[in-house]
Design an enzyme around this catalytic site. Structure first.
Site, PDB file in Angstrom:
ATOM      1  CG  ASP A 211      -1.744  -1.244   1.394  1.00 46.60           C
ATOM      2  OD1 ASP A 211      -2.167  -1.798   0.377  1.00 46.60           O
ATOM      3  OD2 ASP A 211      -1.969  -1.661   2.545  1.00 46.60           O
TER       4      ASP A 211
ATOM      5  CD  GLU B 113      -8.944  -2.745  -1.241  1.00 47.20           C
ATOM      6  OE1 GLU B 113      -9.466  -2.815  -0.108  1.00 47.20           O
ATOM      7  OE2 GLU B 113      -8.159  -3.621  -1.652  1.00 47.20           O
TER       8      GLU B 113
HETATM    9  O1  FUB Z   1      -3.266  -3.579   3.383  1.00 44.96           O
HETATM   10  C1  FUB Z   1      -4.575  -3.806   3.817  1.00 44.96           C
HETATM   11  C2  FUB Z   1      -5.552  -3.477   2.737  1.00 44.96           C
HETATM   12  O2  FUB Z   1      -5.291  -4.261   1.580  1.00 44.96           O
HETATM   13  C3  FUB Z   1      -5.485  -2.063   2.229  1.00 44.96           C
HETATM   14  O3  FUB Z   1      -6.038  -1.125   3.100  1.00 44.96           O
HETATM   15  C4  FUB Z   1      -6.201  -2.232   0.941  1.00 44.96           C
HETATM   16  O4  FUB Z   1      -6.111  -1.159   0.073  1.00 44.96           O
HETATM   17  C5  FUB Z   1      -5.554  -3.488   0.415  1.00 44.96           C
HETATM   18  O5  FUB Z   1      -4.337  -3.220  -0.204  1.00 44.96           O
END
Ligand code: FUB
Length: 351
Positions: free
Chosen positions: A45, A253
Site C-alpha cells: 500500500d 478501494e
Molecule cells: O493492506 C490492507 C488493505 O489491503 C489495504 O487497506 C487495501 O487497500 C488493500 O491493499
C-alpha cells in the site's frame, strides 16, 4: 554506492518502453524497477510523496503471521508503520524504522491498514485506518516534526471520516482533501445511510456503485471540516454512473488523487477484478469520468498504488506478493515509471 544497472525492455502489455534503473537498498542489495524496494520486511500500500526534495514512501508493514484469511481481511493484521525514503534512481532506499505502533494509538485495537501522509506548515501528518474497540474501521491522524516520524497519534479518530485507505490530496491553492473508503473488509457499504450499520450491503448490480468519500481538511490538516463529507461520483463516457455490477470498472478501494496538466486523476483498485484503473475530472471532488486501466493484475489478491512526480519523472508505486511466493498478505512495494500520452491518458502497464 553500487554501480547502476540500466536496461530497457519492450512491454508486451503496452506500447510504452519500460526503463529498469537499478538502485541499492539500505542493505546494499541491488533492486530495480518492478522489483521489491526492500526485502528485509514485507511492505504494501505505498503512498509516495516528495518533501524537501526527497521522496518518502509510507507503506503498510505486512507481518509474517498465520491468521486465517477471511473476506473481512483478518489476515491483514498489521501493527506498525515504517517510513522508506529514496533520493532517486541509483540511490539507496532507506528504511527509517518504526514510525508509529498500534500500542501508541489510544483508540485503535488492530489492523493498521494503508496509510497516507501530508505536510502542512512544516509539520508532517500520517493518516491511517485502524479498527476501533468495537471493530469499526476509523481513520486517525498522527503528527511529527519529521517526515520519517516518530509520529504522535491523536487521542481520537477523525470525525467525518471512516472506513479505510486515506489519501490526502493538496490542491494548488493549499486546500487539503482527504479521500477514503473501501468495500467488503473495508466496511464502506456499512456507511450508506450516514451512520454505521453493521449489516450494510453493497448496492444491487444495476444500481450506481459506491464511490470513495471525500472530506475537506482544516487549515492545519489535523481535523476534517466535518459536514463536508461527500461521495465521489464516477461516471462512464456517457455520463452515466458506473454500476455496482461492473466489477472491472467500479471503485473498490485504494483511492489516489493527483493532478497532471490541470486535470484531476482519481485512480483506484477494482478489488475482485484486481485492476488499477483511473478516471479524470475537472475538480478534486469530482465528478470523475472513467478512462481505463493503469496496471493489470499483480501476483496476490490486492492491488494498491500511488502516483507521484519526482524530478521530471512520474512514478507508479505499487505492490505485489511475488517475494512471498504469492501469499496475499505478505506483499512488497515496487516502483515503475508512469507514462502519459500526448492527450494526458495514462498508458497502462503490466507489473
Ligand atoms: O493492506 C490492507 C488493505 O489491503 C489495504 O487497506 C487495501 O487497500 C488493500 O491493499
Amino acid at each position: 554506492m553500487r554501480p547502476e544497472h540500466l536496461t530497457t525492455c519492450a512491454s508486451l502489455f503496452v506500447a510504452s518502453v519500460c526503463v529498469a534503473v537499478s538502485m541499492a537498498d539500505e542493505r546494499g542489495e541491488v533492486v530495480r524497477y518492478r522489483q521489491p524496494l526492500v526485502t528485509h520486511i514485507y511492505t504494501a500500500d505505498p503512498s509516495a510523496h516528495v518533501f524537501d526534495g526527497r521522496l518518502y514512501i509510507y507503506p503498510s508493514h505486512d507481518l509474517d503471521n498465520d491468521t486465517p484469511p477471511s473476506r473481512e481481511g483478518d489476515q491483514y493484521d498489521m501493527e506498525d508503520y515504517h517510513v522508506l525514503s529514496w533520493e532517486g534512481p541509483g540511490t539507496a532506499v532507506t528504511d527509517h524504522g518504526q514510525a508509529l505502533h498500534l500500542k501508541d494509538i489510544p483508540w485503535a485495537s488492530k489492523q493498521l491498514w494503508a496509510p497516507d501522509a501530508a505536510e502542512c506548515n512544516g509539520r508532517y501528518l500520517l493518516y491511517f485506518p485502524a479498527k476501533d474497540r468495537e471493530g469499526i474501521f476509523r481513520i486517525g491522524v498522527a503528527t511529527s516534526s519529521s517526515p520519517t516520524g516518530p509520529f504522535q497519534a491523536q487521542t481520537e479518530p477523525l470525525a467525518g471520516a471512516f472506513s479505510i485507505d486515506p489519501c490526502v490530496f493538496v490542491d494548488d491553492d493549499g486546500t487539503g482533501y482527504l479521500f477514503f473508503g473501501g468495500l467488503w473488509g473495508g466496511q464502506l457499504e456499512r456507511w450508506r445511510t450516514g451512520g454505521y450499520v453493521a449489516d450494510g450491503k453493497v448496492p444491487a448490480a444495476g444500481e450506481p456503485a459506491l464511490g470513495p468519500r471525500v472530506v475537506r481538511l482544516s487549515a492545519d490538516f489535523t481535523t476534517t471540516i466535518d459536514g463536508s463529507t461527500t461521495e465521489v461520483s464516477i461516471v462512464d463516457e456517457q455520463g452515466q454512473p458506473v454500476l455496482a455490477g461492473d466489477h472491472s470498472r467500479r471503485f473498490f478501494e485504494a483511492a489516489w488523487v493527483h493532478k497532471h496538466a490541470g486535470t484531476y486523476y482519481l485512480s483506484y483498485s477494482t478489488g475482485d477484478t484486481h485492476l488499477l484503473v483511473y478516471a479524470t475530472g475537472e475538480a478534486p471532488t469530482g465528478p470523475y469520468t472513467y478512462q481505463g486501466p493503469i496496471l493489470s493484475p499483480v501476483v496476490g489478491w490486492t492491488t494498491h498504488h500511488s502516483i507521484v512526480k519526482f524530478g521530471d519523472q512520474w512514478y507508479l508505486f505499487y505492490h505485489d506478493s511475488s517475494l512471498s511466493g504469492g501469499v496475499s498478505h505478505k506483499r512488497s512495494v515496487k516502483v515503475m515509471p508512469l507514462v502519459y500520452d500526448d492527450e494526458g491518458k495514462i498508458i497502462a502497464s503490466r507489473p
